[in-house]
Design a protein around this motif. Structure first.
Motif: not given
Length: 677
Positions: A465-466, A501-502, A510-512, A518-519
Motif C-alpha cells: 500500500x502507499x 482514499x482521501x 466518522x469519515x476519517x 479501510x486503509x
C-alpha cells in the motif's frame, strides 16, 4: 533617591508612559532589564584609510567634502552623492533614500561617514554620518518601530552613569575565576561600551555564561522541587511484569530493556517520576509505556496515556488491548475522547473514578474538568511537546501525584534536551527493533512525477500500500503547490485498478475513522493525505510514500512522515518530489536522503535553522536566550548546566555570602521551590 536595579525604567529621565510601553514590549521593565539588554552587534566606527580597507568591509572614513551634494530621484527613491577627500584619495559617497541629508553637507566641511566600501570603484555606500569625535565600536540594539536603537543607547548610558561599579555579581567568584569571566560591572561596561573587539567579545562571553547559568539554576531548582514533591512508591509485582515482558511476541531491544529498567526503578521509588522518553520513529516506545502502565496496575493503581490526536488515541487503545489480550492478561482498557456520546462518556467517567477501568487512553479530554481517577499511578503523555505545562500539571491534581512519562518521536538534539527538558530525567531508545530495514529515500524533481507514480504502481503490484502526501487541502493562488483534492482525483484516473482514499483534517471524524479502518484492512490501497498522518498511523503493509512539494515541509516533519512506512517486513521507500529554490531547502532534503537517523537529522536541522522553532513555537519550552546561542555555544551551555547542578547539591549554598545576589535574583523560583517542601 539613588537609582536601583529594581526600579522601573520610568525612573529614567525621558521615559514617559509611551516610551515605557515601547520598552516593555521589548521585555525591558526594570533598570536591571535595561542593563541586561545587550547589543546584538557593533558598528566599527574607528576610522581607516581606503588603502587599509578590504572590498565589502564596513568602515568609517573621515575626510573633507570635495564636491557639492547632488540629489537624484527615481520615483519614491533617491540617492545623494558627494565626493569625500580622504588623505588625498577621493571617494565617491552615496546615501540612498536620505535626500534631506544634502542640507547638512557642504564643500569644505569635515565629516565622518560610516558605510560599506567598494574597493574597485573607490566608492562608499553610506549608512550614516557619525560624529567626527567618535572612535571605537557603536552598539546596535534589537529594536521595534516604537523605539530607536539610539534611544536605548542613551538610556543605557544614563542608567550606567548612576550605577557604574555598584552591580552585584550573580556568577559566584569561584566560577568566574575558573572560567576567566568578567565581574558583573566589567561585563556590563564591555558589552555596552567596548573600546575594541577584544572587550566586546569578553563582555559577550561573560554575559552568555551568566544567562545560561541563571537559566540552568532555575531548572535545577524546579527539578529539586519536583523530586521533593513526593509521589508514590508503586509496589508492583515483579514476577507479573517479567512474565508480561516474556510473553511479548518479540524480544525487547537492549535499548528498550535499559529504558524499562530506568522507568521501573523510578516507579518503585517514593519520589515523583518526571521522565522524558525519546525514541526515533518505530523504535518501540509504546510497548515501553505499556510495561510501565501494567506495572502500575499490578500495584493496584491505574494507568493513563494521553495522545495529541483522536486517530493516535484510538490506535493506542486498540494496540494496548490486543497486546494484553495476546499475553493472556485481562485488563480493561477504555478510550476517552471528546467524540464520545454523552451516555458512553458518563459511564467511562464513573468507571474511571470507581477503579473499574485499569488503563484509559485519551486526548485532551483526559485533562478536562470532571475527569477523576480512582488511583492514577502513571500518566504517559505521547508526543509530549504538543502539550503545555498546565495540561501536564492537571494530571497531577487530585491528591496522589502520579508518575509522569513523557514520550516523543521527535528526536531532540542534546542542545535542546539540556534547555527545553533540563528539569526532566531523559531516557533514549537509540536502537531499532531487529529485522527493521532502513527506508530508502530519494529525491526527484517535479518534472519526474510520472517516474514517481511508476515506482508507486510497482509497489502496489507487489501487494503493498502507499501514501501520497501533499501540503495543502485546496488550491492556493499564492503558493505553487499540489493540493490534496486535485491529486486524489488525478490518482483515481492514473490507478484505476486500485482504491484511492482521501484524508485531510476537515473530514468529519466518522469519515476519517471509516477511511483509516479501510486503509488498515487493505480495502484502500492508496491514501492521499495531508500531514494529518504525521503522527501515529500504523499500517505495516504500507511500503512507499510520495511527498509532493517536499521543500514546503520542515525536516523534522518530513522525518515523521517518512516514519509511516517501513513498519512491516517489506523494503520501504520514500520519494521526495521537489524543486527547492534556496540552499536551505536543498540541504534539508539532501540530509533526509543521506540518513534515516532522527537524532542526526535533528542536530542537522538545528544547525541549519538555529534554535528558534525546532520543536514548534510555544510548546517547546525552549527559552529565548538574548545573548547566548545554544547551538554555537553548546559547550558553554553544558558547563553552565554542570556547574548549576554542582552548586544546588552543596548543602546550605543559599546561605553563602558570595551567593546572596544569585539567591535574590532567583527569589521567585526559590519561593516556588520552598513551597513544595
Amino acid at each position: 533617591m539613588p537609582l536601583t536595579l529594581t526600579d522601573k525604567v520610568s525612573a529614567l529621565s525621558g521615559v514617559g508612559p509611551k516610551r515605557e510601553q515601547a520598552l516593555q514590549d521589548l521585555g525591558i521593565f526594570t533598570i536591571d532589564d535595561l542593563l541586561s539588554y545587550y547589543p546584538y552587534r557593533y558598528d566599527d566606527l574607528g576610522e581607516r584609510l581606503p588603502s587599509e580597507t578590504l572590498d565589502g568591509e564596513k568602515v568609517t572614513f573621515k575626510g573633507v567634502i570635495s564636491t557639492p551634494a547632488v540629489v537624484r530621484r527615481y520615483g519614491k527613491r533617491s540617492q545623494t552623492a558627494i565626493g569625500l577627500l580622504v588623505d588625498r584619495e577621493n571617494v565617491r559617497v552615496t546615501f540612498f533614500n536620505q535626500p534631506w541629508i544634502a542640507k547638512n553637507l557642504e564643500v569644505g566641511q569635515e565629516v565622518a561617514v560610516y558605510g560599506t566600501y567598494n574597493a574597485a570603484k573607490a566608492a562608499l555606500t553610506a549608512i550614516k554620518l557619525v560624529p567626527a569625535s567618535i572612535d571605537g565600536l557603536a552598539p546596535i540594539y534589537p529594536v521595534s518601530k516604537a523605539i530607536k536603537a539610539k534611544t536605548i543607547a542613551e538610556l543605557v548610558e544614563q542608567a550606567w552613569g548612576q550605577l557604574r561599579g555598584s552591580l552585584p555579581n550573580l556568577v559566584p567568584t569561584a566560577l568566574r575565576e575558573k572560567y576567566r569571566l568578567l565581574d558583573k560591572n566589567q561585563q556590563v561596561e564591555y558589552s555596552h561600551f567596548p573600546k575594541d573587539k577584544v572587550e566586546s567579545k569578553a563582555g559577550r562571553r561573560s554575559a552568555a555564561f551568566e544567562e545560561f547559568f541563571l537559566f540552568q539554576m532555575r531548572l535545577q531548582l524546579i527539578k529539586q522541587a519536583d523530586q521533593r514533591f513526593l509521589g508514590e512508591a508503586l509496589n508492583y509485582d515483579k514476577k507479573q511484569v517479567a512474565d508480561f515482558i516474556q510473553s511479548l511476541p518479540f524480544q525487547l531491544t537492549g535499548a528498550q530493556q535499559r529504558v524499562v529498567d530506568e522507568i521501573l526503578a523510578d516507579q518503585a521509588a517514593p519520589q515523583h517520576m518526571n521522565r522524558l522518553l525519546q525514541g526515533d520513529v518505530g523504535s518501540g516506545k509504546t510497548v515501553v509505556a505499556a510495561i510501565a502502565m501494567y506495572a502500575a496496575v499490578t500495584a493496584g493503581a491505574q494507568g493513563a496515556i494521553m495522545a495529541p490526536t483522536e486517530i493516535l488515541a484510538q490506535q493506542h487503545a486498540k494496540g494496548l488491548a490486543k497486546l494484553f489480550e495476546s499475553a493472556g492478561i485481562h485488563l480493561r482498557v477504555e478510550l476517552l475522547t471528546s467524540g464520545l456520546k454523552a451516555a458512553q462518556r458518563r459511564q467511562i467517567l464513573e468507571d474511571l473514578e470507581s477503579g473499574d477501568i485499569d488503563i484509559v487512553v485519551g486526548t485532551h479530554a483526559l485533562v478536562q474538568d470532571g475527569v477523576y481517577f480512582h488511583h492514577l499511578g502513571v500518566a504517559v503523555i505521547d508526543e509530549q511537546h504538543r502539550f503545555g505545562v498546565k495540561q501536564r500539571a492537571k494530571l497531577r491534581e487530585g491528591g496522589v501525584n502520579p508518575d509522569i512519562l513523557a514520550m516523543t518521536a521527535t528526536p531532540i538534539p542534546r542542545t535542546l534536551a539540556i534547555t527545553a527538558y533540563g528539569e526532566m530525567e531523559v531516557s533514549i531508545i537509540d536502537e531499532l527493533p531487529a529485522g527493521r530495514k532502513p527506508i530508502i529515500t530519494s529525491q526527484l524533481s517535479n518534472r519526474q512525477y510520472d517516474q514517481a507514480i511508476d515506482l508507486l504502481r510497482a509497489e502496489l503490484a507487489k501487494g503493498a500500500q502507499a501514501y501520497v502526501v501533499t501540503p495543502l487541502i485546496e488550491e492556493s493562488e499564492t503558493l505553487d503547490v499540489q493540493n490534496v483534492t486535485a491529486v486524489y482525483q488525478e490518482l483515481q484516473e492514473a490507478l484505476p485498478d486500485y482504491t484511492v482514499g482521501l484524508l485531510h483534517g476537515r473530514l468529519p471524524k466518522e469519515d476519517k475513522d471509516v477511511l483509516m479502518a479501510g486503509f488498515a484492512n487493505n480495502d484502500v490501497q492508496v491514501l492521499v493525505a495531508t500531514t494529518v498522518i504525521e503522527v501515529g498511523v500504523d499500517v505495516p503493509n504500507a511500503s512507499i510514500m510520495l511527498i509532493l512539494d517536499a521543500d514546503r515541509f520542515g525536516l523534522a516533519q518530513l522525518h515523521q512522515l517518512r516514519g509511516r512506512v517501513g513498519r512491516g517486513d517489506r523494503q520501504s521507500y520514500t520519494v521526495l518530489l521537489a524543486d527547492p529554490k534556496t540552499d536551505y531547502g536543498k540541504e534539508r532534503l539532501a540530509a533526509l536522503v543521506q540518513t534515516t537517523d532522527g537524532f542526526e537529522l535533528a542536530q542537522r536541522d538545528l544547525e541549519l535553522r538555529g534554535s528558534g522553532d525546532i520543536l514548534g513555537t510555544k510548546q517547546s519550552g525552549m527559552p529565548d536566550f538574548k545573548v547566548g546561542d545554544p547551538v554555537k555555544d553548546l559547550t558553554m551551555l553544558t558547563i553552565a548546566q554542570e556547574e548549576a547542578l554542582k552548586l544546588v547539591r552543596q548543602p546550605d549554598w543559599e546561605q553563602e555570602v558570595d551567593n546572596q545576589a544569585l539567591v535574590d535574583k532567583l527569589s521567585t523560583t526559590m519561593a516556588a521551590y520552598r513551597h513544595f517542601d
